[in-house]
Design a protein around this motif. Structure first.
Motif, mmCIF file in Angstrom:
data_model
loop_
_atom_site.group_PDB
_atom_site.id
_atom_site.type_symbol
_atom_site.label_atom_id
_atom_site.label_comp_id
_atom_site.label_asym_id
_atom_site.label_seq_id
_atom_site.Cartn_x
_atom_site.Cartn_y
_atom_site.Cartn_z
ATOM 1 N N PRO A 40 -1.444 12.259 -11.597
ATOM 2 C CA PRO A 40 -1.273 11.425 -10.400
ATOM 3 C C PRO A 40 -1.884 10.045 -10.647
ATOM 4 N N PRO A 71 3.173 7.858 -9.636
ATOM 5 C CA PRO A 71 2.720 7.488 -8.287
ATOM 6 C C PRO A 71 2.787 8.665 -7.325
ATOM 7 N N THR A 72 1.802 8.777 -6.470
ATOM 8 C CA THR A 72 1.752 9.873 -5.493
ATOM 9 C C THR A 72 2.486 9.467 -4.222
ATOM 10 N N LEU A 73 2.465 10.335 -3.236
ATOM 11 C CA LEU A 73 2.982 9.986 -1.914
ATOM 12 C C LEU A 73 2.142 8.824 -1.372
ATOM 13 N N PRO A 74 2.715 8.001 -0.441
ATOM 14 C CA PRO A 74 1.904 6.924 0.142
ATOM 15 C C PRO A 74 0.693 7.496 0.889
ATOM 16 N N HIS A 99 0.827 -1.214 0.000
ATOM 17 C CA HIS A 99 0.000 0.000 0.000
ATOM 18 C C HIS A 99 0.861 1.264 0.000
ATOM 19 N N THR A 157 3.950 1.419 -1.522
ATOM 20 C CA THR A 157 4.953 1.423 -2.593
ATOM 21 C C THR A 157 4.293 1.715 -3.945
ATOM 22 N N PRO A 158 5.088 2.186 -4.893
ATOM 23 C CA PRO A 158 4.492 2.718 -6.126
ATOM 24 C C PRO A 158 4.070 1.681 -7.160
ATOM 25 N N THR A 186 9.082 10.107 -10.847
ATOM 26 C CA THR A 186 8.445 10.036 -9.532
ATOM 27 C C THR A 186 7.702 11.347 -9.297
ATOM 28 N N CYS A 202 -0.261 4.570 -1.854
ATOM 29 C CA CYS A 202 -0.030 4.633 -3.281
ATOM 30 C C CYS A 202 -1.012 3.711 -4.007
ATOM 31 N N ASP A 216 -2.054 15.770 -2.554
ATOM 32 C CA ASP A 216 -0.783 15.040 -2.437
ATOM 33 C C ASP A 216 0.044 15.026 -3.718
#
Ligand SMILES: Cc1cc2nc3c(=O)[nH]c(=O)nc-3n(C[C@H](O)[C@H](O)[C@H](O)COP(=O)(O)OP(=O)(O)OC[C@H]3O[C@@H](n4cnc5c(N)ncnc54)[C@H](O)[C@@H]3O)c2cc1C
Length: 417
Positions: free
Chosen positions: A218, A245-248, A38, A40-41, A109, A250, A145
């Protein structure tokens, strides 16, 4: 039917359990909590830095492990890793993972860094920066985010091979599944599973994007039907779209977690989330049962084989006490590392931290071994970050090790039964 208890529900535990269930074993996963997926990207990093950025992970790994006989890849590089990734590509087909060991992609990223990774879903692989690209980073006003201006600014400075460059600008779209409120990523993702919801966002994107640009969005474009949502949005917007991918937490990691847990259930495996493994009972060098603490009581769960996939320090698979000693709390196994015996922590966050390589040492069948190299238990395997010798966050090797070790642990159990 062979009974297997898998301890831990991260990528390694889920891969192992699913492969075992497909092979006809009676599998139960016991996990204190959800694993790292959950957070990780959703990219599959095999080897990103060694220590310079790696272009061809398959080729680099061969020489790299020769100099590191205690790295998990010393047991896994080559055929076990390739077989595991082929298997994973099949299982994860609904998410359309592309890429292989021949060449790392360079994917943006959320901080605008070109990240080397071996495999990623098609919606993220579409943002590969090798060769340069013209992009427009599009944020969603209600999603706090993701910072498109910051992403575009850093991408313009990204160091790419062969002097390639990124031309980047940014914009903001206002479409929201809950107008007037701040909305978290999973609300966007669930809403965009519905074709009807995609029309409004696509109309805005069509007005923003210029010919020749890729839209960087995003990674919230769908949860259960993400590949279809991404394809449909590209078509409606009339432009290539790539997810970043966003900040966790993810969404791409959550999609992979959903896919693997659903596949495990369909293959006949069980998952029990909440209980904690606190030890084993056994005799004659073999485990007979795993002790599971469930609320206030401890019960013995009979097992023919056990797989320890409890992760690294992040998940409590190994712990550091105030004297600097590392221990493996679940089964009390011998722990190796850090190299040289010191605490192994650098002074700053992004320094080298050799301590992170601590874990259990394994033999060629992934059985944890003692200081003399003998298996502690004949029917115990280890998989993922609990195995000593890697520094996954720095090497960008975490998912490759988790998938290869989870798959290999399952295959050796199936061979033994
Ligand atoms: C936030 C985050 C970001 C990361 N970013 C990167 C990256 O950029 N590149 C990279 O290569 N790697 C990265 N990693 C590492 C990589 O994701 C992991 O190496 C990989 O996912 C390992 O998975 P695992 O299954 O071994 O362990 P985990 O995903 O940590 O899962 C361990 C599981 O064991 C359970 N557990 C622990 N102890 C017990 C117990 N006693 N009883 C029952 N259950 C127990 C936990 O609840 C958890 O479910 C990251 C990890 C995290 C957490």
């Amino acid at each position: 039917m062979t009974r297997v208890a898998v301890i831990g529900a991260g990528l390694a535990g889920l891969v192992c359990a699913l492969r075992l269930a497909q092979g006809g074993a009676d599998v139960t996963v016991f996990s204190r909590g959800t694993g790292g997926l959950h957070l990780t990207p959703g990219m599959i990093d095999v080897l990103g830095y060694a220590p310079e950025r790696v272009e061809a992970p398959g080729e680099t790994l061969a020489g790299w492990v020769a100099a590191r006989p205690e790295h998990p890849y010393a047991q896994l590089a080559g055929a076990p890793l390739e077989e595991a990734l082929d298997w994973f590509r099949g299982v994860a087909a609904p998410l359309r993972y592309g890429g292989d060991l021949a060449a790392n992609m360079l994917l943006p990223t959320a901080a605008g860094v070109a990240r080397p990774t071996a495999m990623a879903p098609a919606g993220m692989a579409a943002g590969d920066l090798r060769g340069g690209r013209r992009v427009v980073a599009v944020g969603l006003r209600a999603l706090k985010d993701f910072f498109p201006a910051y992403l575009a600014d850093n991408l313009r400075r990204a160091a790419l091979p062969g002097g390639a460059a990124v031309e980047a600008r940014h914009a903001v779209a206002t479409w929201s599944p809950r107008p007037g409120a701040d909305v978290q990523g999973h609300y966007f993702a669930r809403a965009l599973d519905e074709p009807g919801a995609r029309a409004g966002l696509a109309a805005e994107l069509r007005a923003i994007v210029e010919p020749g640009e890729t839209v960087l969005m995003p990674a919230v474009l769908g949860m259960r039907a993400s590949a279809e949502a991404w394809e449909d949005l590209c078509e409606r917007a009339g432009a290539p779209i790539a997810e970043v991918p966003t900040l966790p937490p993810c969404i791409p990691g959550m999609r992979l977690n959903l896919l693997l847990t659903r596949a495990l259930g369909e293959a006949g495996g069980r998952m029990v989330v909440g209980p904690e493994a606190v030890g084993v009972d056994g005799s004659g060098g073999r485990i007979d049962a795993v002790r599971i603490r469930d609320a206030a009581r401890v019960r013995a769960v009979p097992a023919d084989h056990v797989v320890l996939a409890t992760g690294g320090f992040e998940s409590g698979g190994v712990e550091l006490d105030s004297y600097g000693a590392v221990r493996e709390p679940a089964l009390g196994l011998p722990v190796a590392g850090p190299p040289g015996g010191g605490r192994g922590l650098g002074p700053r966050h992004l320094d080298e931290h050799p301590l992170m390589a601590a874990g259990v040492r394994v033999d060629d069948r992934l059985r944890p071994v003692d200081a003399s190299g003998a298996p502690v238990w004949g029917n115990l395997r280890a998989a993922g970050s609990i195995i000593a010798g890697a520094v996954p966050w720095r090497e960008k090797s975490g998912e490759g090790i988790a998938i290869a070790a989870g798959h290999r642990a399952a295959c050796t159990i199936l061979e033994d039964t």
